[in-house]
Write an enzyme that holds these catalytic residues in place. Structure first.
Site, PDB file in Angstrom:
ATOM      1  N   GLN A   6      -5.082 -12.410  18.400  1.00 48.66           N
ATOM      2  CA  GLN A   6      -5.984 -13.571  18.476  1.00 48.66           C
ATOM      3  C   GLN A   6      -6.944 -13.480  19.665  1.00 48.66           C
ATOM      4  O   GLN A   6      -7.906 -14.250  19.733  1.00 48.66           O
ATOM      5  CB  GLN A   6      -5.186 -14.876  18.561  1.00 48.66           C
ATOM      6  CG  GLN A   6      -4.447 -15.185  17.260  1.00 48.66           C
ATOM      7  CD  GLN A   6      -3.707 -16.508  17.368  1.00 48.66           C
ATOM      8  OE1 GLN A   6      -2.625 -16.577  17.936  1.00 48.66           O
ATOM      9  NE2 GLN A   6      -4.316 -17.562  16.850  1.00 48.66           N
ATOM     10  N   CYS A  51      -3.264 -23.297  13.239  1.00 46.87           N
ATOM     11  CA  CYS A  51      -3.456 -22.048  13.979  1.00 46.87           C
ATOM     12  C   CYS A  51      -4.757 -22.139  14.766  1.00 46.87           C
ATOM     13  O   CYS A  51      -5.753 -22.633  14.243  1.00 46.87           O
ATOM     14  CB  CYS A  51      -3.533 -20.890  12.979  1.00 46.87           C
ATOM     15  SG  CYS A  51      -3.818 -19.287  13.753  1.00 46.87           S
ATOM     16  N   LEU A  52      -4.730 -21.647  16.005  1.00 48.53           N
ATOM     17  CA  LEU A  52      -5.932 -21.690  16.843  1.00 48.53           C
ATOM     18  C   LEU A  52      -7.071 -20.858  16.252  1.00 48.53           C
ATOM     19  O   LEU A  52      -8.231 -21.079  16.578  1.00 48.53           O
ATOM     20  CB  LEU A  52      -5.602 -21.193  18.256  1.00 48.53           C
ATOM     21  CG  LEU A  52      -4.645 -22.097  19.050  1.00 48.53           C
ATOM     22  CD1 LEU A  52      -4.199 -21.392  20.324  1.00 48.53           C
ATOM     23  CD2 LEU A  52      -5.295 -23.433  19.374  1.00 48.53           C
ATOM     24  N   GLY A  61       1.395 -21.577  20.653  1.00 50.16           N
ATOM     25  CA  GLY A  61       1.680 -20.149  20.634  1.00 50.16           C
ATOM     26  C   GLY A  61       0.406 -19.354  20.444  1.00 50.16           C
ATOM     27  O   GLY A  61      -0.591 -19.883  19.933  1.00 50.16           O
ATOM     28  N   HIS A  68       5.473 -17.872  13.058  1.00 48.00           N
ATOM     29  CA  HIS A  68       4.017 -17.879  12.900  1.00 48.00           C
ATOM     30  C   HIS A  68       3.375 -16.776  13.745  1.00 48.00           C
ATOM     31  O   HIS A  68       2.509 -16.029  13.270  1.00 48.00           O
ATOM     32  CB  HIS A  68       3.495 -19.260  13.311  1.00 48.00           C
ATOM     33  CG  HIS A  68       2.005 -19.404  13.294  1.00 48.00           C
ATOM     34  ND1 HIS A  68       1.343 -20.230  12.415  1.00 48.00           N
ATOM     35  CD2 HIS A  68       1.045 -18.838  14.075  1.00 48.00           C
ATOM     36  CE1 HIS A  68       0.035 -20.155  12.650  1.00 48.00           C
ATOM     37  NE2 HIS A  68      -0.172 -19.323  13.658  1.00 48.00           N
ATOM     38  N   GLU A  69       3.804 -16.676  15.005  1.00 44.60           N
ATOM     39  CA  GLU A  69       3.175 -15.690  15.909  1.00 44.60           C
ATOM     40  C   GLU A  69       3.551 -14.263  15.516  1.00 44.60           C
ATOM     41  O   GLU A  69       2.726 -13.357  15.581  1.00 44.60           O
ATOM     42  CB  GLU A  69       3.573 -15.951  17.366  1.00 44.60           C
ATOM     43  CG  GLU A  69       3.196 -17.331  17.906  1.00 44.60           C
ATOM     44  CD  GLU A  69       1.764 -17.759  17.645  1.00 44.60           C
ATOM     45  OE1 GLU A  69       0.875 -16.891  17.546  1.00 44.60           O
ATOM     46  OE2 GLU A  69       1.531 -18.969  17.503  1.00 44.60           O
ATOM     47  N   HIS A  72       1.416 -13.029  12.816  1.00 44.00           N
ATOM     48  CA  HIS A  72       0.104 -12.548  13.282  1.00 44.00           C
ATOM     49  C   HIS A  72       0.132 -11.045  13.565  1.00 44.00           C
ATOM     50  O   HIS A  72      -0.865 -10.351  13.361  1.00 44.00           O
ATOM     51  CB  HIS A  72      -0.294 -13.260  14.587  1.00 44.00           C
ATOM     52  CG  HIS A  72      -1.051 -14.549  14.393  1.00 44.00           C
ATOM     53  ND1 HIS A  72      -2.279 -14.603  13.782  1.00 44.00           N
ATOM     54  CD2 HIS A  72      -0.759 -15.823  14.758  1.00 44.00           C
ATOM     55  CE1 HIS A  72      -2.713 -15.872  13.773  1.00 44.00           C
ATOM     56  NE2 HIS A  72      -1.806 -16.636  14.356  1.00 44.00           N
TER      57      HIS A  72
HETATM   58 NI    NI Z   1      -1.847 -18.679  14.668  1.00 44.50          NI
END
Ligand code: NI
Length: 163
Positions: free
Chosen positions: A51, A95-96, A46, A137-138, A141
């Site tokens: 991000q 997380c990226l 995701g 999670h997204e 953000h």
């Molecule tokens: Ni993330």
């Protein structure tokens, strides 16, 4: 379409509350297409607009719970809101924007999200297990919340090496 740079923790863009998307135009479509390329290139499941440095309420999630033989597909959620949740799951999350970091996070096991698609039409999407975790999670953000804030603890390097 293009791969964009993924913002890493420490950049204040990740701590801000994103504004709603109001224009469902070509610019949004390019953003979503670029986010898709960026996500597929990263190996994540995701990605949220902040991000890639865009403070707007847009996320994409790979739906991995598909029947055998069917292709995984990407769900685009614009201005998403969780309208129902059920059950609980506790497990590792990453997380990226925090490469190499994982923590134990409890999330609902099933969520229903109401969102708009890239043309502004409203729809609802259900997510279970990893997809539910990913929706939560997204969407976090978009409110400037990173998973360590939700984690009961972070995994140690020794625990990560066990995998
Ligand atoms: Ni993330």
């Amino acid at each position: 379409m293009a791969i964009r740079n993924i913002v890493k923790k420490g950049d204040s863009v990740l701590e801000k509350r994103c504004r709603p998307v109001t224009e469902f135009n070509e610019r949004l479509h390019i953003l979503l297409d670029d986010m898709k390329d960026t996500l597929l290139n990263s190996g994540g499941v995701g990605l949220a607009a902040p991000q890639v440095g865009v403070l707007r309420r847009a996320v994409i999630v790979i739906e991995t719970n598909v029947p055998e033989g069917e292709q995984e597909h990407i769900i685009e959620l614009i201005n998403p809101e969780i309208i129902e949740q059920e059950g609980e799951q506790t497990g590792p999350e990453g997380c990226l924007s925090l490469p190499g970091k994982y923590g134990i996070v409890t999330r609902p096991n099933r969520v229903r999200v109401r969102a708009q698609d890239r043309n502004g039409d409203f729809f609802e999407a259900d997510g279970e297990a990893l997809t539910a975790r990913c929706f939560c999670h997204e969407i976090d953000h978009l409110d400037g919340i990173l998973f360590p804030e939700r984690a009961e603890r972070m995994l140690s390097p020794e625990e990560l090496a066990d995998d």
